[in-house]
Design an enzyme around this catalytic site. Structure first.
Site, PDB file in Angstrom:
ATOM      1  N   ASN A   1      34.297  49.427  29.437  1.00 52.87           N
ATOM      2  CA  ASN A   1      35.507  49.563  30.249  1.00 52.87           C
ATOM      3  C   ASN A   1      35.242  50.210  31.599  1.00 52.87           C
ATOM      4  O   ASN A   1      35.960  49.951  32.573  1.00 52.87           O
ATOM      5  CB  ASN A   1      36.536  50.400  29.477  1.00 52.87           C
ATOM      6  CG  ASN A   1      37.626  50.953  30.350  1.00 52.87           C
ATOM      7  OD1 ASN A   1      38.527  50.229  30.776  1.00 52.87           O
ATOM      8  ND2 ASN A   1      37.554  52.244  30.648  1.00 52.87           N
TER       9      ASN A   1
ATOM     10  N   ASP B   1      26.720  59.060  33.819  1.00 47.64           N
ATOM     11  CA  ASP B   1      27.018  57.884  34.629  1.00 47.64           C
ATOM     12  C   ASP B   1      26.591  56.636  33.868  1.00 47.64           C
ATOM     13  O   ASP B   1      25.486  56.582  33.314  1.00 47.64           O
ATOM     14  CB  ASP B   1      26.275  57.977  35.962  1.00 47.64           C
ATOM     15  CG  ASP B   1      26.768  56.958  36.971  1.00 47.64           C
ATOM     16  OD1 ASP B   1      26.666  55.746  36.689  1.00 47.64           O
ATOM     17  OD2 ASP B   1      27.229  57.364  38.052  1.00 47.64           O
TER      18      ASP B   1
ATOM     19  N   LYS C   1      33.240  41.144  38.638  1.00 46.42           N
ATOM     20  CA  LYS C   1      33.939  40.730  37.426  1.00 46.42           C
ATOM     21  C   LYS C   1      33.589  39.285  37.042  1.00 46.42           C
ATOM     22  O   LYS C   1      33.505  38.956  35.858  1.00 46.42           O
ATOM     23  CB  LYS C   1      35.447  40.886  37.602  1.00 46.42           C
ATOM     24  CG  LYS C   1      35.913  42.330  37.655  1.00 46.42           C
ATOM     25  CD  LYS C   1      35.536  43.106  36.398  1.00 46.42           C
ATOM     26  CE  LYS C   1      36.067  44.524  36.405  1.00 46.42           C
ATOM     27  NZ  LYS C   1      35.659  45.292  35.204  1.00 46.42           N
TER      28      LYS C   1
ATOM     29  N   TYR D   1      34.643  43.452  44.021  1.00 49.86           N
ATOM     30  CA  TYR D   1      35.286  43.470  42.706  1.00 49.86           C
ATOM     31  C   TYR D   1      35.326  42.077  42.087  1.00 49.86           C
ATOM     32  O   TYR D   1      35.019  41.904  40.902  1.00 49.86           O
ATOM     33  CB  TYR D   1      36.692  44.046  42.841  1.00 49.86           C
ATOM     34  CG  TYR D   1      37.341  44.391  41.528  1.00 49.86           C
ATOM     35  CD1 TYR D   1      36.878  45.450  40.759  1.00 49.86           C
ATOM     36  CD2 TYR D   1      38.429  43.660  41.056  1.00 49.86           C
ATOM     37  CE1 TYR D   1      37.490  45.770  39.553  1.00 49.86           C
ATOM     38  CE2 TYR D   1      39.046  43.978  39.854  1.00 49.86           C
ATOM     39  CZ  TYR D   1      38.569  45.036  39.103  1.00 49.86           C
ATOM     40  OH  TYR D   1      39.169  45.351  37.901  1.00 49.86           O
TER      41      TYR D   1
END
Length: 246
Positions: free
Chosen positions: A81, A54, A152, A148
């Site tokens: 990524n 992980d 980001k 999200y």
């Protein structure tokens, strides 16, 4: 560009963009260091070293980097990524534990990877290229995507900070919005109802009209960004050109 013999580390290399990058880079003659929770897209071999863990775990990453140094010497390109999209829901309906897990993966995972790469370059000597996968969601809010978008956006600013901090060792860092690629994450988006994610029709239309960039296109653009001397002055926050403009 001749990237034969260069080494790239890719997190989240079991599926989606990470898997596509691994296959494309391997075909170009690069050495690969791959990690993911599942099996890596390219099997271990003379030019491939992989581990399953992980991304929020620091110790396995430290061990993988040590093994990469022993095998390949130095890592020329590091791509953080690995990431998740869920929870998808209005913020009022998201459980704190789900939000916290999301940020643990999408922010702390990138932090740990970035930190490991900086320490690696300070041991073996620069230069090096760091690419943290970002998103248009870092720069625009979307109803239902508060986790999200927040994560980001944090990655964008984290990358800008480390670019300033590590300039002296020759690190070039970029937070890259790769465009829309038809991966498992896109399938998840298209499965949402409009109450949960009001913009779902946009993504359904993209699927109906096949308005996606391919992983092959993204891979080529990533290699250009990393190794084409003419791209050395590209901004930290950057977006890849779309293969199929809307």
């Amino acid at each position: 560009m001749d990237v034969n013999g260069r080494t790239a580390l890719i997190t989240g290399a079991s599926r989606g963009i990470g898997a596509g990058l691994a296959h494309a880079f391997h075909a170009q003659g690069m050495n690969l260091v791959l990690c993911a929770r599942g099996a890596a897209a390219v099997p271990d071999g003379d030019r491939v070293l992989s581990a399953r863990f992980d991304i929020t775990e620091e110790a396995p990453m430290t061990e993988l980097v040590a093994a990469a140094e022993a095998r390949f010497g130095r890592i020329d390109l590091w791509i953080n990524n690995a990431g998740v999209l869920e929870p998808i829901a209005p913020l009022r309906d998201v459980e704190p534990a789900a939000y916290q897990h999301h940020l643990q993966v999408n922010v702390m995972g990138v932090f740990l990877g970035t930190r490991a790469y900086v320490k690696h370059l300070r041991r073996v000597g620069g230069p090096g290229v760091l690419i943290n996968i970002s998103s248009g969601a870092a720069r625009n809010g979307y109803a239902g995507w508060s986790a999200y978008c927040a994560g980001k956006a944090a990655v964008d600013l984290m990358t800008e900070c480390v670019a300033l901090e590590e300039r002296d060792i020759g690190l070039r860092a970029h937070a890259v919005a790769p465009g829309v690629i038809d991966t498992h994450m896109q399938e998840l988006i298209r499965s949402c109802d409009r109450d949960t994610f009001p913009m779902v029709d946009k993504f359904l239309d993209m699927k109906a009209n096949n308005r996606f960039s391919t992983v092959e296109h993204v891979s080529r653009e990533m290699l250009k960004l990393a190794f084409d001397p003419s791209r050395a002055d590209d901004p930290v926050r950057t977006s890849l050109p779309l293969e199929k403009p809307l």
